[in-house]
Structures are given as structure tokens and as C-alpha cells.
Write an enzyme that holds these catalytic residues in place. Structure first.
Site, PDB file in Angstrom:
ATOM      1  N   THR A  22       0.202 -28.944  -0.933  1.00 44.22           N
ATOM      2  CA  THR A  22       0.836 -27.786  -1.550  1.00 44.22           C
ATOM      3  C   THR A  22       0.000 -26.513  -1.408  1.00 44.22           C
ATOM      4  O   THR A  22      -1.225 -26.544  -1.527  1.00 44.22           O
ATOM      5  CB  THR A  22       1.099 -28.080  -3.040  1.00 44.22           C
ATOM      6  OG1 THR A  22       1.855 -29.274  -3.115  1.00 44.22           O
ATOM      7  CG2 THR A  22       1.848 -26.953  -3.709  1.00 44.22           C
ATOM      8  N   ILE A  35      12.666 -38.827 -33.842  1.00 44.89           N
ATOM      9  CA  ILE A  35      12.633 -39.942 -34.799  1.00 44.89           C
ATOM     10  C   ILE A  35      11.418 -39.803 -35.727  1.00 44.89           C
ATOM     11  O   ILE A  35      11.499 -40.079 -36.919  1.00 44.89           O
ATOM     12  CB  ILE A  35      12.624 -41.292 -34.040  1.00 44.89           C
ATOM     13  CG1 ILE A  35      13.995 -41.514 -33.377  1.00 44.89           C
ATOM     14  CG2 ILE A  35      12.275 -42.462 -34.976  1.00 44.89           C
ATOM     15  CD1 ILE A  35      14.068 -42.701 -32.441  1.00 44.89           C
ATOM     16  N   GLU A  38       5.062 -34.118  -6.890  1.00 42.93           N
ATOM     17  CA  GLU A  38       5.501 -34.958  -5.765  1.00 42.93           C
ATOM     18  C   GLU A  38       7.002 -34.806  -5.497  1.00 42.93           C
ATOM     19  O   GLU A  38       7.698 -35.759  -5.158  1.00 42.93           O
ATOM     20  CB  GLU A  38       5.082 -36.415  -5.950  1.00 42.93           C
ATOM     21  CG  GLU A  38       3.558 -36.515  -5.992  1.00 42.93           C
ATOM     22  CD  GLU A  38       3.011 -37.902  -5.861  1.00 42.93           C
ATOM     23  OE1 GLU A  38       3.548 -38.674  -5.064  1.00 42.93           O
ATOM     24  OE2 GLU A  38       2.037 -38.209  -6.575  1.00 42.93           O
ATOM     25  N   GLU A  78      14.921 -31.490  -8.470  1.00 43.28           N
ATOM     26  CA  GLU A  78      15.899 -30.859  -7.566  1.00 43.28           C
ATOM     27  C   GLU A  78      15.674 -31.352  -6.134  1.00 43.28           C
ATOM     28  O   GLU A  78      16.641 -31.627  -5.404  1.00 43.28           O
ATOM     29  CB  GLU A  78      15.772 -29.328  -7.642  1.00 43.28           C
ATOM     30  CG  GLU A  78      16.205 -28.727  -8.980  1.00 43.28           C
ATOM     31  CD  GLU A  78      15.302 -29.089 -10.174  1.00 43.28           C
ATOM     32  OE1 GLU A  78      14.070 -29.229  -9.977  1.00 43.28           O
ATOM     33  OE2 GLU A  78      15.820 -29.245 -11.294  1.00 43.28           O
TER      34      GLU A  78
HETATM   35  N1  COS Z   1       9.773 -40.102   6.474  1.00 45.21           N
HETATM   36  C1  COS Z   1       9.513 -39.903   7.793  1.00 45.21           C
HETATM   37  N2  COS Z   1       9.933 -38.818   8.463  1.00 45.21           N
HETATM   38  C2  COS Z   1      10.661 -37.920   7.789  1.00 45.21           C
HETATM   39  C3  COS Z   1      10.999 -38.075   6.439  1.00 45.21           C
HETATM   40  C4  COS Z   1      10.525 -39.226   5.778  1.00 45.21           C
HETATM   41  N3  COS Z   1      10.784 -39.427   4.498  1.00 45.21           N
HETATM   42  N4  COS Z   1      11.733 -37.016   6.053  1.00 45.21           N
HETATM   43  C5  COS Z   1      11.877 -36.226   7.120  1.00 45.21           C
HETATM   44  N5  COS Z   1      11.242 -36.779   8.170  1.00 45.21           N
HETATM   45  C6  COS Z   1      11.165 -36.244   9.533  1.00 45.21           C
HETATM   46  C7  COS Z   1      12.567 -36.034  10.085  1.00 45.21           C
HETATM   47  O1  COS Z   1      13.034 -37.211  10.716  1.00 45.21           O
HETATM   48  C8  COS Z   1      12.360 -34.912  11.080  1.00 45.21           C
HETATM   49  O2  COS Z   1      11.831 -35.458  12.266  1.00 45.21           O
HETATM   50  P1  COS Z   1      12.282 -34.856  13.720  1.00 45.21           P
HETATM   51  O3  COS Z   1      11.778 -33.440  13.695  1.00 45.21           O
HETATM   52  O4  COS Z   1      11.573 -35.728  14.682  1.00 45.21           O
HETATM   53  O5  COS Z   1      13.755 -34.928  13.745  1.00 45.21           O
HETATM   54  C9  COS Z   1      11.252 -34.075  10.443  1.00 45.21           C
HETATM   55  O6  COS Z   1      10.572 -34.948   9.512  1.00 45.21           O
HETATM   56  C10 COS Z   1      11.797 -32.858   9.696  1.00 45.21           C
HETATM   57  O7  COS Z   1      12.755 -33.376   8.737  1.00 45.21           O
HETATM   58  P2  COS Z   1      13.821 -32.445   8.023  1.00 45.21           P
HETATM   59  O8  COS Z   1      14.478 -31.567   9.044  1.00 45.21           O
HETATM   60  O9  COS Z   1      14.671 -33.304   7.158  1.00 45.21           O
HETATM   61  O10 COS Z   1      12.876 -31.520   7.130  1.00 45.21           O
HETATM   62  P3  COS Z   1      13.281 -30.460   6.094  1.00 45.21           P
HETATM   63  O11 COS Z   1      12.366 -29.321   6.234  1.00 45.21           O
HETATM   64  O12 COS Z   1      14.741 -30.176   6.124  1.00 45.21           O
HETATM   65  O13 COS Z   1      12.917 -31.224   4.724  1.00 45.21           O
HETATM   66  C11 COS Z   1      12.874 -31.508   2.371  1.00 45.21           C
HETATM   67  C12 COS Z   1      13.394 -30.733   3.561  1.00 45.21           C
HETATM   68  C13 COS Z   1      13.307 -30.716   1.158  1.00 45.21           C
HETATM   69  C14 COS Z   1      13.466 -32.902   2.331  1.00 45.21           C
HETATM   70  C15 COS Z   1      11.348 -31.610   2.441  1.00 45.21           C
HETATM   71  O14 COS Z   1      10.791 -30.357   2.754  1.00 45.21           O
HETATM   72  C16 COS Z   1      10.759 -32.137   1.157  1.00 45.21           C
HETATM   73  O15 COS Z   1      10.840 -33.322   0.840  1.00 45.21           O
HETATM   74  N6  COS Z   1      10.137 -31.238   0.383  1.00 45.21           N
HETATM   75  C17 COS Z   1       9.497 -31.584  -0.856  1.00 45.21           C
HETATM   76  C18 COS Z   1       8.053 -31.785  -0.622  1.00 45.21           C
HETATM   77  C19 COS Z   1       7.372 -32.147  -1.891  1.00 45.21           C
HETATM   78  O16 COS Z   1       7.661 -33.178  -2.475  1.00 45.21           O
HETATM   79  N7  COS Z   1       6.422 -31.282  -2.307  1.00 45.21           N
HETATM   80  C20 COS Z   1       5.616 -31.530  -3.442  1.00 45.21           C
HETATM   81  C21 COS Z   1       4.284 -31.958  -2.980  1.00 45.21           C
HETATM   82  S1  COS Z   1       3.334 -32.526  -4.306  1.00 45.21           S
HETATM   83  S2  COS Z   1       1.998 -33.611  -3.383  1.00 45.21           S
END
Ligand code: COS
Length: 379
Positions: free
Chosen positions: A124, A336, A362, A366
Site C-alpha cells: 500500500t 447487551i 487487505e 467494497e
Molecule cells: N490471483 C492471480 N492473478 C490475479 C488475481 C488473483 N487473485 N487477480 C487478478 N490477477 C491477474 C489477472 O489475471 C490479470 O492478469 P493478466 O494481465 O495476465 O490478464 C492481472 O492480474 C490484472 O488483473 P485485473 O485486470 O483483474 O486487475 P484490476 O486492476 O482490474 O484489479 C482489483 C482490480 C480491485 C480486483 C484489484 O486491484 C484489487 O484486488 N485491489 C485491492 C487490493 C487490496 O486488497 N489492497 C489492500 C492491501 S492491504 S495489504
């Protein structure tokens, strides 16, 4: 889920440890915000810090269900300890154990398993939280070295980490999730600073701090896995991490529920225990039902991961439901307990403050809905 003998044994071990070592200090470290180094080391001696470390590197290499049971039992008494164990195993040890070279594993896993040092995960940034692809930290090649510059935020266990897995952009031209790599950064590398610990609403004894990287020079072999693989690596890491936050949330909910259930049977009003009033009985029934649903989702995510099936959507469902349940249950527990619930005399208010983190860290609730929504719309 029916637990096997090993799972029951490790759950009992964690339960006993939490009752004897954590219950006496949980309120005090919440108040002082002091990181509990002694009990964290004791958790190392019991093997709780090596649950995600392969046996070949000195760990326990437990199944995920056993790991979740340990995190739940510890969090049931102290959220700060629960979060420390969860972040260390899922975010610190897991990526090195599963994506690291043998040299990286040899260097960092044995000490992590015993609690000599913790391991941590730096994803982050000010502009890259939910938008994980928004990483601005850079890693630029200079001869046979990498030079890292940037800042990170909210990094758990960072003051006590021997090394931190840091994500950085290695292809500066690449857009979004592309061109991000991961590095294993020893925390004593010149130019690397763990800044002042955050003063938080809850999880107050857990260590959370920002990081600064100023011309941090690393050898070529500090790269974790393949160059450009960083985004997928941290998405995989977070899939597992979400199971452990679900387990933390479950533990907090159970801790608050236990407090409210006992209180409701002891507290008399209008000449009878308040538990005998249907208003309270129904609240306890709703709390127990939500907890059970969260438990089943969490164990199902563990089971899928244990048998090697796709589990990311189930981990997101477990995290979403367990953390929202923890908010609901801790709120009802305070209700409670009435006035007592609003004071530090009972742990309900601490569980409530600790639980809030679970709806944020993590991946917020949302973000979990986005992950689940994508799954149900593409499956
Ligand atoms: N495991 C393995 N690979 C993954 C995956 C997963 N769970 N999720 C996505 N990928 C891969 C995809 O397959 C894609 O690969 P290709 O480029 O080869 O096609 C690539 O990663 C990009 O995926 P995507 O286009 O879905 O990415 P987005 O930017 O659209 O992702 C979300 C959006 C919101 C899902 C993502 O940014 C996310 O989970 N954000 C939250 C992060 C978080 O939890 N932050 C808090 C950190 S606290 S330690």
C-alpha cells in the site's frame, strides 16, 4: 466442517496459550499501544509463526484450516496478537515460501519460523490501496543492482521485520497492473527507514508504520519471482491473506459474543437475568447465527485452498461476511452490556474497535464485493 485430531490439538494449544498468556495483558497493551515482543516470541516457540513456513526451512507447514483455527483462537482474546500472527504468516512468509528462490528461503524463513524476526509485506502507498496497480515506488536497474525509491503506508509488523516484501514499478512505461515487480528488502539496508508507529483506533498493539525508501540498493537476486510478476504475486498473496483476516474477524466476534452471553446470564434486571428477556435472547440468537455463517465460509475457503482448488472468491466472501459480522456482533455485545459495554471494564469495546480494521485491511468490504461480483458474473 469436522476437524481432524491434529486440528483439534493445535486449536486447543492456541486456546490455552491465549487464555494463560494473552488474556492477562490484552487490555493493557491495547491501552498502551505497546508491541508485545515477549508473547510474540513465545508464539514463535510454539510454532505459530512458522505455520506458513515449509518444514525444510524450520516451519510447521500446517494446513490452512489449522492456521485459521490458531488465528481465530488468538484473536478471540487479543486482536493485536491475532493480526500480528496473520500478517506475518500470510503476507510475510507466504510469498517468500511460495515464490522465493532457495537462497531467499534459506535467508529469511528459518528465523521467521522461530520468531527471531518477523516478515512483512509492503504494497500500500498513499495513492495505491484499493487501486493496487497504482504503485508509484520505483525500482530501476543500475548495473547488477536495483535502486528503489518511494514510500509505503500501513505496513504491519514493519519495526520487527527482518525483511519486507516490497512492490515497485520496474517498467516505468507500463500502465496499471503491468510492470510491477516484488523485492525482498532486508530492513537494515541503507536508505530504508521504518517510520513512526501509527496511533490507531483498534489493533493498537499491532505494529503499523509507513516506510521510506531512498536510493535503496539491492542485489539482482533480491527480486522475488519474475520481473513484472508483482501484481499477480500480491493478488495471490492477498487471496490467502483474506482468509486470515476472516479468521481474525471470526475470533473477535466470538470473543464479544462470549462476553455478552455470560453477562446476559449474570446480569439481573426486573428480578431476572436479562438473557431471559426475548429482546436479549433474540440478539444472542442472531449473533450466534451470523458467527456460524462466517465460520462456515471461512472453513470452506480454507478447505478449497487446502485441496488446491480456486479459492479467491470464497476467501473474499469469508472476509466480507466475517468482518461485517464482527462489526454486527461487537455492536450488539456492547448493547447487551449497556453502560458497562461502553467502558474498558469489559473487552466488548476493544473487540468493537479491533473489528473495524477487518472491514478495511487487505481489501475493504467494497473491494471484496468487487472480487465476488466479478466471480459471479464470469463463472
Ligand atoms: N490471483 C492471480 N492473478 C490475479 C488475481 C488473483 N487473485 N487477480 C487478478 N490477477 C491477474 C489477472 O489475471 C490479470 O492478469 P493478466 O494481465 O495476465 O490478464 C492481472 O492480474 C490484472 O488483473 P485485473 O485486470 O483483474 O486487475 P484490476 O486492476 O482490474 O484489479 C482489483 C482490480 C480491485 C480486483 C484489484 O486491484 C484489487 O484486488 N485491489 C485491492 C487490493 C487490496 O486488497 N489492497 C489492500 C492491501 S492491504 S495489504
Amino acid at each position: 466442517m469436522i476437524l481432524n485430531e491434529n486440528q483439534k490439538m493445535i486449536r486447543q494449544m492456541a486456546r490455552d496459550f491465549a487464555a494463560s498468556k494473552l488474556a492477562p495483558i490484552a487490555a493493557e497493551i491495547d491501552r498502551s499501544g505497546e508491541f508485545p515482543e515477549t508473547t510474540v516470541k513465545e508464539m514463535g516457540a510454539l510454532g505459530f509463526l512458522g505455520l506458513a513456513v515449509p518444514e525444510a526451512y524450520g516451519g510447521v507447514d500446517s494446513d490452512i484450516t489449522s492456521y485459521a483455527l490458531v488465528v481465530e483462537e488468538i484473536s478471540r482474546v487479543c486482536g493485536s496478537h491475532g493480526l500480528t500472527v496473520a500478517a506475518h504468516n500470510s503476507l510475510g512468509c507466504w510469498p517468500i515460501a511460495h515464490l522465493g528462490s532457495d537462497a531467499q528461503k534459506q535467508a529469511w524463513l528459518p528465523g521467521a519460523a522461530t520468531g527471531e524476526h518477523l516478515l512483512s509485506f509492503g504494497l500500500t502507498e498513499a495513492g495505491a490501496g484499493s487501486d493496487a496497480g497504482g504503485t508509484r515506488t520505483t525500482a530501476v536497474r543500475d548495473g547488477d543492482q536495483w535502486v528503489l525509491n518511494g514510500t509505503k503506508m500501513w505496513i504491519t509488523n514493519s519495526h520487527y521485520a527482518g525483511a519486507i516484501v516490497i512492490t515497485a514499478k520496474t517498467d516505468l512505461e507500463a500502465e496499471g497492473s503491468r510492470g510491477i515487480s516484488a523485492f525482498v528488502v532486508p530492513t537494515d539496508t541503507p536508505g530504508f527507514t521504518v517510520e513512526k508507529k501509527e496511533d490507531k483506533l483498534g489493533m493498537r498493539a499491532s505494529d503499523t508504520a509507513p516506510l521510506t525508501l531512498e536510493d535503496v540498493r539491492l542485489p539482482a537476486d533480491a527480486l522475488l519471482g519474475e520481473e513484472g510478476g508483482g501484481f499477480k504475486y500480491f493478488m495471490m498473496t492477498l487471496d490467502g491473506g483474506r482468509i486470515s483476516i476472516a479468521a481474525v474477524a471470526l475470533g473477535l466476534a466470538v470473543g464479544a459474543f462470549d462476553t455478552a452471553r455470560v453477562y446476559a446470564q449474570e446480569r439481573h434486571q426486573f428480578g431476572r437475568p436479562i438473557a431471559s428477556f426475548q429482546a436479549i435472547e433474540f440478539m444472542l440468537a442472531d449473533m450466534a447465527t451470523q458467527i456460524e455463517a462466517a465460520r462456515q465460509l471461512t472453513y470452506e475457503a480454507c478447505r478449497l485452498k487446502d485441496v488446491g482448488e480456486s479459492f479467491g472468491h470464497m476467501a473474499a466472501m469469508a472476509k466480507l461476511h466475517a468482518s461485517e459480522t464482527a462489526m454486527f456482533v461487537t455492536d450488539r455485545a456492547i448493547q447487551i452490556l449497556g453502560g458497562y459495554g461502553y467502558t474498558t471494564e469489559y473487552p466488548a469495546e476493544r473487540f468493537y474497535r479491533d473489528a473495524k480494521l477487518c472491514t478495511i485491511g487487505e481489501g475493504t468490504s467494497e473491494i471484496q464485493r468487487m472480487v465476488i461480483g466479478r466471480h459471479v458474473l464470469t463463472d
